[in-house]
Motif scaffolding. Structure first.
Motif, short mmCIF file in Angstrom:
data_model
loop_
_atom_site.label_atom_id
_atom_site.label_comp_id
_atom_site.label_asym_id
_atom_site.label_seq_id
_atom_site.Cartn_x
_atom_site.Cartn_y
_atom_site.Cartn_z
N LYS A 175 0.83 -1.20 0.00
CA LYS A 175 0.00 0.00 0.00
C LYS A 175 0.87 1.25 0.00
O LYS A 175 0.60 2.21 -0.74
CB LYS A 175 -0.93 0.00 1.21
CG LYS A 175 -1.66 1.34 1.42
CD LYS A 175 -2.60 1.30 2.60
CE LYS A 175 -3.02 2.70 3.04
NZ LYS A 175 -3.63 3.51 1.97
N ARG A 176 1.91 1.25 0.82
CA ARG A 176 2.79 2.42 0.90
C ARG A 176 3.41 2.73 -0.46
O ARG A 176 3.47 3.89 -0.89
CB ARG A 176 3.90 2.18 1.94
CG ARG A 176 4.80 3.37 2.19
CD ARG A 176 6.01 2.99 3.00
NE ARG A 176 6.89 2.09 2.26
CZ ARG A 176 7.70 2.48 1.27
NH1 ARG A 176 7.74 3.75 0.89
NH2 ARG A 176 8.48 1.61 0.68
N LEU A 178 2.28 1.90 -3.50
CA LEU A 178 1.27 2.38 -4.45
C LEU A 178 0.82 3.80 -4.12
O LEU A 178 0.62 4.62 -5.02
CB LEU A 178 0.07 1.43 -4.47
CG LEU A 178 0.32 0.04 -5.05
CD1 LEU A 178 -0.94 -0.81 -4.93
CD2 LEU A 178 0.78 0.11 -6.51
N ASP A 179 0.66 4.10 -2.84
CA ASP A 179 0.22 5.45 -2.46
C ASP A 179 1.23 6.51 -2.89
O ASP A 179 0.85 7.64 -3.22
CB ASP A 179 0.02 5.52 -0.95
CG ASP A 179 -1.25 4.85 -0.48
OD1 ASP A 179 -2.09 4.51 -1.34
OD2 ASP A 179 -1.42 4.66 0.74
N ALA A 180 2.51 6.14 -2.87
CA ALA A 180 3.56 7.10 -3.23
C ALA A 180 3.83 7.12 -4.73
O ALA A 180 4.56 7.99 -5.22
CB ALA A 180 4.85 6.76 -2.49
N ARG A 205 -4.27 8.62 -6.20
CA ARG A 205 -5.14 7.55 -5.71
C ARG A 205 -4.63 7.03 -4.36
O ARG A 205 -3.46 7.15 -4.03
CB ARG A 205 -5.22 6.39 -6.69
CG ARG A 205 -5.73 6.74 -8.08
CD ARG A 205 -7.05 7.46 -8.05
NE ARG A 205 -7.79 7.30 -9.29
CZ ARG A 205 -8.59 8.22 -9.82
NH1 ARG A 205 -8.73 9.38 -9.20
NH2 ARG A 205 -9.26 8.00 -10.94
N THR A 206 -5.52 6.41 -3.61
CA THR A 206 -5.19 5.79 -2.33
C THR A 206 -5.43 4.30 -2.43
O THR A 206 -6.54 3.86 -2.74
CB THR A 206 -6.05 6.37 -1.19
OG1 THR A 206 -5.81 7.78 -1.09
CG2 THR A 206 -5.71 5.70 0.13
N ALA A 207 -4.40 3.51 -2.20
CA ALA A 207 -4.54 2.06 -2.25
C ALA A 207 -5.22 1.56 -0.98
O ALA A 207 -5.09 2.15 0.09
CB ALA A 207 -3.17 1.40 -2.41
N ASN A 209 -5.51 -1.48 1.69
CA ASN A 209 -4.92 -2.67 2.28
C ASN A 209 -6.09 -3.59 2.65
O ASN A 209 -6.68 -3.47 3.72
CB ASN A 209 -4.11 -2.29 3.52
CG ASN A 209 -3.52 -3.47 4.26
OD1 ASN A 209 -3.80 -4.62 3.95
ND2 ASN A 209 -2.69 -3.19 5.25
N THR A 228 -6.08 -0.50 -5.98
CA THR A 228 -6.24 0.92 -6.19
C THR A 228 -7.10 1.15 -7.43
O THR A 228 -7.54 0.20 -8.07
CB THR A 228 -4.86 1.60 -6.31
OG1 THR A 228 -5.01 3.03 -6.27
CG2 THR A 228 -4.14 1.20 -7.58
N CYS A 326 -10.66 4.47 -2.91
CA CYS A 326 -9.39 4.73 -3.58
C CYS A 326 -9.29 6.15 -4.12
O CYS A 326 -8.23 6.54 -4.65
CB CYS A 326 -9.19 3.75 -4.75
SG CYS A 326 -9.15 2.02 -4.26
#
Length: 372
Positions: A175-176, A178-180, A205-207, A209, A228, A326
């Motif tokens: 998740k970290r 993808l978020d970045a 976007r926000t993934a 978990n 996401t 997301c």
């Protein structure tokens, strides 16, 4: 009753749905999910929740849809009774496990499309609850998976009765990343299948978990994926995991994207069912989800999307609706009456890149032993 059924119910009520005293809970029970429903009802009663049960039968659904053919699929939009049920609910639990996994196979595609479109508001209201979907292991699901019944029970409970807190911690790393990230690229190169080379934007976007709990914006039990909502998709993807779509077996799907939209497609089997999905509405030709499977308790394909998309060594993409979790606050993602997942095996000759950096190769993540 098998003690594992009670454990399943407790995980569903406590870890997944986080049911509290006084919650209004709607429980939808499939034909052969009776034992799980009894265990869930007992757990909800112990916790002081209020319970409404619904009967969920694919055979009943088939009868209704077939009976509607003479009306050319003229369905009332968002019936008030259905809307009221879900708008009043705090929690919705769907207990799958029917008698026939292809009960609606002979319902014409236009009727399916009309029904899905007419009930989109009901679907939105249902998804506005703390909803969780799970499945009781049944003989029909075992048959679909090609397993003996007892073998399938072992498989299902291995996937469901996990140490979810530990898995959530592992998935937090994905998740970290993808978020970045700004762009994801998936590449597969095999001699025995068409290549995949597809890129998509994930900027802003926000993934999710997806650790099998609404506390993680996760709504499936079992779960075990990080997903996401991509956009601006370009390239070609091949999905080699067979699945059932609209009660039809679909195998070896190829999608070609230009400017974010499917412009060409093919399937070795079930192409008409795939075409039906893509023709539902304009949003059905765009991606709503990119998901990365991380549940290594799922060790084989079963022709059930609830399990297969979570399997380690897989990546899936869904055409259709994007999940609000997301999206940035107030933003609108891809909208569609459908959300259909397609899965590819990434256990060999593959790499997943985020902003040009390989984060998974041949199914192994960069923080795992065996990553090359």
């Amino acid at each position: 009753m098998d003690e594992r059924v009670r454990e399943h119910a407790e995980v569903l009520v406590d870890w997944s749905a986080r049911v509290a005293a006084g919650d209004d809970v709607v429980v939808s029970v499939a034909e052969d999910a009776h034992d799980l429903a009894v265990a869930v009802a007992a757990a909800l009663g112990e916790r002081g929740a209020n319970v409404t049960t619904l009967y969920d039968s694919e055979e009943v659904s088939r009868a209704y849809l077939k009976g509607s053919e003479s009306r050319d699929g003229d369905f009332e939009s968002d019936p008030a009774v259905d809307l009221a049920v879900f708008e009043a609910a705090d929690v919705y639990l769907r207990l799958g496990g029917g008698r026939n996994t292809t009960a609606t196979a002979d319902v014409p595609a236009p009727v399916r499309q009309a029904y899905a479109t007419a009930r989109q508001g009901v679907r939105e209201a249902r998804m506005g609850t703390d909803w969780v979907s799970t499945v009781h292991p049944t003989r029909s699901l075992a048959q679909q998976a090609g397993m003996a019944y007892e073998e399938y029970q072992e498989f299902a409970y291995d996937a469901i009765l996990r140490d979810w807190e530990t898995l959530a911690e592992e998935m937090a790393e994905m998740k970290r990343i993808l978020d970045a990230g700004n762009e994801v690229r998936l590449v597969t190169e095999r001699d025995d299948a068409p290549d995949t080379d597809i890129s998509m934007s994930i900027a802003g976007r926000t993934a999710v978990n997806s650790a099998a709990s609404v506390a993680y914006d996760s709504h499936n039990l079992p779960s075990g994926e990080v997903f996401t909502a991509p956009y601006d998709t370009e390239g070609e993807a091949f999905f080699d995991v067979p699945m059932t779509i609209e009660a039809t077996r679909v195998r070896n799907v190829r999608l070609v994207f230009e400017n974010g939209e499917v412009v060409d497609f093919a399937a070795e089997t079930g192409e008409d069912a795939l075409a039906s999905v893509l023709d539902t509405d304009p949003g059905a030709r765009r991606l709503g989800e990119l998901g990365i499977g991380m549940n290594r308790g799922i060790d084989r394909f079963t022709d059930s999307i609830l399990f297969d998309e979570k399997m380690g060594d897989t990546v899936h993409m869904a055409v259709g609706r994007a999940y609000d979790a997301c999206l940035p606050q107030g933003a609108t993602g891809n909208d569609s009456a459908v959300h259909v997942d397609l899965i590819t095996d990434v256990s060999r000759n593959s790499r997943l890149e985020v902003d040009g950096e390989v984060v998974q190769r041949d199914g192994r993540f960069r923080w795992e032993d065996g990553f090359a």
